[in-house]
Design an enzyme around this catalytic site. Structure first.
Site, mmCIF file in Angstrom:
data_model
loop_
_atom_site.group_PDB
_atom_site.id
_atom_site.type_symbol
_atom_site.label_atom_id
_atom_site.label_comp_id
_atom_site.label_asym_id
_atom_site.label_seq_id
_atom_site.Cartn_x
_atom_site.Cartn_y
_atom_site.Cartn_z
ATOM 1 N N GLY A 19 0.832 -1.183 0.000
ATOM 2 C CA GLY A 19 0.000 0.000 0.000
ATOM 3 C C GLY A 19 0.869 1.235 0.000
ATOM 4 O O GLY A 19 2.073 1.192 -0.276
ATOM 5 N N MET A 21 1.886 2.953 2.480
ATOM 6 C CA MET A 21 2.823 3.072 3.596
ATOM 7 C C MET A 21 3.747 1.886 3.759
ATOM 8 O O MET A 21 4.829 2.016 4.329
ATOM 9 C CB MET A 21 2.030 3.261 4.900
ATOM 10 C CG MET A 21 1.312 4.585 4.970
ATOM 11 S SD MET A 21 0.382 4.719 6.511
ATOM 12 C CE MET A 21 -0.821 3.425 6.311
ATOM 13 N N ALA A 22 3.335 0.718 3.304
ATOM 14 C CA ALA A 22 4.122 -0.478 3.602
ATOM 15 C C ALA A 22 3.969 -1.501 2.489
ATOM 16 O O ALA A 22 3.043 -1.441 1.674
ATOM 17 C CB ALA A 22 3.687 -1.075 4.937
ATOM 18 N N VAL A 24 3.938 -5.818 1.902
ATOM 19 C CA VAL A 24 3.642 -7.032 2.659
ATOM 20 C C VAL A 24 4.274 -8.226 1.959
ATOM 21 O O VAL A 24 4.153 -8.383 0.743
ATOM 22 C CB VAL A 24 2.123 -7.242 2.797
ATOM 23 C CG1 VAL A 24 1.844 -8.468 3.667
ATOM 24 C CG2 VAL A 24 1.472 -6.019 3.416
ATOM 25 N N ASP A 133 -9.481 2.849 8.439
ATOM 26 C CA ASP A 133 -9.167 2.537 7.032
ATOM 27 C C ASP A 133 -9.871 1.253 6.604
ATOM 28 O O ASP A 133 -9.278 0.373 5.989
ATOM 29 C CB ASP A 133 -7.660 2.414 6.841
ATOM 30 C CG ASP A 133 -7.265 2.519 5.359
ATOM 31 O OD1 ASP A 133 -8.081 3.019 4.561
ATOM 32 O OD2 ASP A 133 -6.152 2.102 5.008
#
Length: 712
Positions: A19, A21-22, A24, A133
């Protein structure tokens, strides 16, 4: 990152998502030997100390959640500039992929998914954690149908610097609540608004608001109405649409008061009595100053113009007063306002309110005097029919709708809670009942072909305790430890809290003890092997010369006597095909007389030859001289020795070699007197000489007890 080992423990296998921000990754926890998901903070945020501090704090807060519909957080760590969170790995798809592939979903499936999300939100809100979210990308659906909400607490860590990052808002702005779009503090009801949009999208396949930019979409959340779901998909029940309409109210006060209230509404919205309920309506608040209004036109009066001119002239004469009264005076086109009590509409409203208040007040007072009080019966743990009857017999009413929820502590159809229990109320009062739907059932996986350990781990993840997983070892062609059959069967519904799962587990092939075959005849060996479940084919029978009698087993392979052998295994044997080519058969002729003429003597003959040592030819009682004839086997390396005993006394011993003649000369063993010679064997008293193919002779074969003497 692929192939890297974080924290000396988490081996990164592949990237599975990401996403704003990060990112996975799927990883392997080498310490606990399990699959995990590792969320790694993007590099542009690693130097924002405030972000990192709040990120870790919120991740730790989310880790405190323990709920079957929340992705568990296992660990939080840092390695150099890499900040990461280790989470439960859910094998399946996210809800966004399912919506893209199959939307619109059936109402039953959509409501079931939304109810599980709502249940997770209720648990989080009770722990003072707001998701902020909620969107299909953050909802994971496992292969067993279990819904898992992820990214709890992470959105709290977003600072002002991240709002402008490309994609960080675009991906979520479609699910913003109006208060989120305004930038005001968001609470629990903001999550419920987002969940309403997710349910809207599942049932219609569309988003309620679209725009060319994130700002335009956010403004639509604030100002515009959305197309109602049933307009897009008429198959949506009215009761389900009502849930969406209430969850997506722009005013938070008009939404559900809590996730628990929304969960209960979702749980009952598909019940038959609610499917065609009236459409939900909402009254706009009179004091909503943000609402768009039509206002009367305004004009300038002549007096106002004159006053303004005089004011300007005065200001020109008095510079110090400039700017102190520079506003333009306006007035409504209508007549000057009258006092409110002189206006008709307020008076009418006040009058109606007073009349209604007086009516209900009188009625309440009257009821308090006239309606008797009754004791509310305690109906918990009673069946629904019995509970309803008990309440109605007491003069009370059952409030509709009856709440039906999963409760593992009560049987299906039984009351697990009620309102106004153990107290007195007015006759005719409403009593709310909560009926158990039993434990929430799971669907049994097909474990056949899997290992017992793997199946036990999967069942433990569903809440089945290891003590209720039984296994029955059975013989099978499958590999040891493999599950052959199961109870309950695959796809059956079961209660994880009470079920007992029984597996039949292969312990490999059945074994038997290898019998000894050496010394047996070929036919005997075949029968014994067949009885043991072992295989002997003609291709596995080897025939070779030997000094053993023809047809006798002289060797077995590959299993020795007494070994454990798998049932159905193949066995080889070696069988004697007769004497070797260099062996010779030599005749032996003996003339033996009794020790004393006219008396009976017992004759015993023992020989050794190439077939064996100290072979008993047999015994015979004689009264006169008799001939004993038999054959021995000799070879270049083995001579034959014949020993004669008379009345248990050694009387003679002689050797026969391979070079000895083959004539029929007799070896004479006389007694004290030599009566006429009688050939032996003769007639019925004849002693059958030892067959060279048979090394052991029954000692009693020629005895008087079994064969009468011809001279008696």
């Amino acid at each position: 990152m692929i192939g890297h080992e974080l924290g000396g423990r988490y081996e990164i296998i592949s990237r599975i998502g990401g996403g704003g921000m990060a990112l996975v990754y799927k990883a392997h926890d080498v310490l606990l030997n399990r699959k995990v998901a590792v969320k790694v903070l993007r590099q542009q945020f690693v130097h924002d100390e405030e972000f990192i501090r709040r990120f870790r704090r919120e991740a730790q807060s989310a880790a405190s959640l323990s709920h079957p519909n929340v992705v568990s957080i296992y660990d939080v760590g840092q390695e150099d500039e890499v900040h990461y969170i280790v989470m439960e790995y859910v094998e399946g798809n996210n809800l966004n992929e399912i919506i893209h592939d199959r939307a619109p979903l059936q109402p039953e499936e959509a409501v079931h998914i939304a109810a599980q999300i709502c249940d997770a939100l209720e648990n989080a809100h009770q722990n003072q954690i707001i998701h902020r979210d909620i969107k299909p990308h953050n909802i994971l659906i496992g292969k067993n149908g279990r819904v898992k909400v992820t990214d709890f607490g992470i959105a709290r860590a977003v600072t002002a610097s991240t709002i402008t990052q490309t994609g960080s808002v675009v991906g979520s702005v479609h699910y913003f609540s109006p208060e989120h779009a305004k930038g005001t503090p968001t609470g629990e009801k903001s999550d419920l608004y987002s969940l309403g949009i997710v349910l809207y999208q599942m049932l219609t396949g569309k988003l309620p608001f679209h725009g060319e930019s994130p700002i335009s979409v956010a403004l639509k959340h604030l100002q515009e109405s959305f197309i109602e779901p049933r307009t897009i998909n008429p198959l949506i029940p009215q009761s389900v649409e009502n849930v969406i309409l209430r969850a997506m109210r722009k005013n938070p006060n008009e939404r559900y008061s809590s996730a628990g209230e929304m969960f209960r509404d979702l749980d009952s919205c598909l019940s038959p009595e609610r499917l065609h309920e009236p459409k939900a309506t909402f009254v706009n608040l009179a004091d909503d100053m943000d609402a768009t209004r039509v206002m009367p036109a305004i004009r300038q009066s002549a007096a106002t113009v004159r006053a303004a001119s005089e004011e300007r002239a005065s200001q020109e004469r008095t510079p110090s007063a400039a700017g102190t009264a520079n506003t333009q005076s306006v007035e409504w086109e209508d007549e000057p306002k009258k006092p409110w009590w002189k206006r008709p509409m307020p008076m009418i409203i006040v009058t109606l309110v007073l009349i209604a208040g007086l009516y209900f007040g009188v009625r309440a007072v009257s009821n308090s005097f006239d309606v008797p009080e009754v004791e509310v019966p305690y109906v918990v743990n009673m069946s629904e029919d019995d509970a309803v009857k008990a309440i109605e017999d007491a003069g009370l009413l059952v409030e509709e709708p009856i709440i039906r929820e999963f409760n593992p502590d009560f049987e299906p159809g039984f009351v697990y809670d009620q309102s106004k229990a153990k107290m007195k109320v007015k006759e005719g009062a409403l009593i709310k009942l909560y009926i158990s739907k039993g434990a929430e059932l799971e669907t049994m996986t097909d474990f056949k072909g899997q290992s017992l350990n793997s199946a036990t781990e999967d069942l433990a993840a569903l809440g089945v305790e290891g003590s209720r997983v039984k296994n029955e070892p059975v013989f099978s062609d499958q590999e040891a430890g493999t599950i052959i059959s199961q109870i309950p069967a695959a796809n059956e519904q079961f209660d994880p809290k009470t079920v007992t799962v029984t597996f039949k587990v292969s312990k490999g092939q059945e074994t038997v003890v290898m019998p000894g075959l050496v010394g047996l005849k070929e036919a005997e060996a075949k029968v014994i092997l067949s009885q043991k479940g072992l295989k002997l084919s003609e291709a596995n029978i080897v025939r070779e010369p030997s000094y053993e009698p023809e047809g006798k087993v002289i060797f077995q392979f590959p299993y020795k006597e007494g070994e454990e052998v798998g049932k159905g295994a193949e066995v080889s044997i070696t069988v004697s095909s007769g004497l070797p080519p260099d062996a010779r058969q030599k005749p032996v002729n003996l003339l033996i007389s009794p020790a004393q003429a006219g008396t009976t003597s017992e004759i015993r003959i023992v020989y050794s030859d190439a077939t064996g040592e100290n072979i008993e030819w047999g015994k015979k009682k004689i009264k006169d001289t008799q001939r004993f004839s038999f054959n021995v086997i000799v070879s270049p390396n083995k001579d034959a020795t014949v020993t004669v005993f008379r009345d248990n006394q050694l009387v003679d011993s002689f050797t026969i070699t391979i070079d000895s003649g083959t004539g029929s000369s007799d070896q004479t063993i006389p007694g004290k007197e030599n009566p006429p010679v009688t050939d032996q064997p003769t007639g019925g008293t004849e002693q059958t000489p030892a067959d060279p193919a048979t090394t052991n002779v029954d000692p009693g074969a020629g005895s008087e007890d079994n064969q009468p003497d011809g001279n008696q």
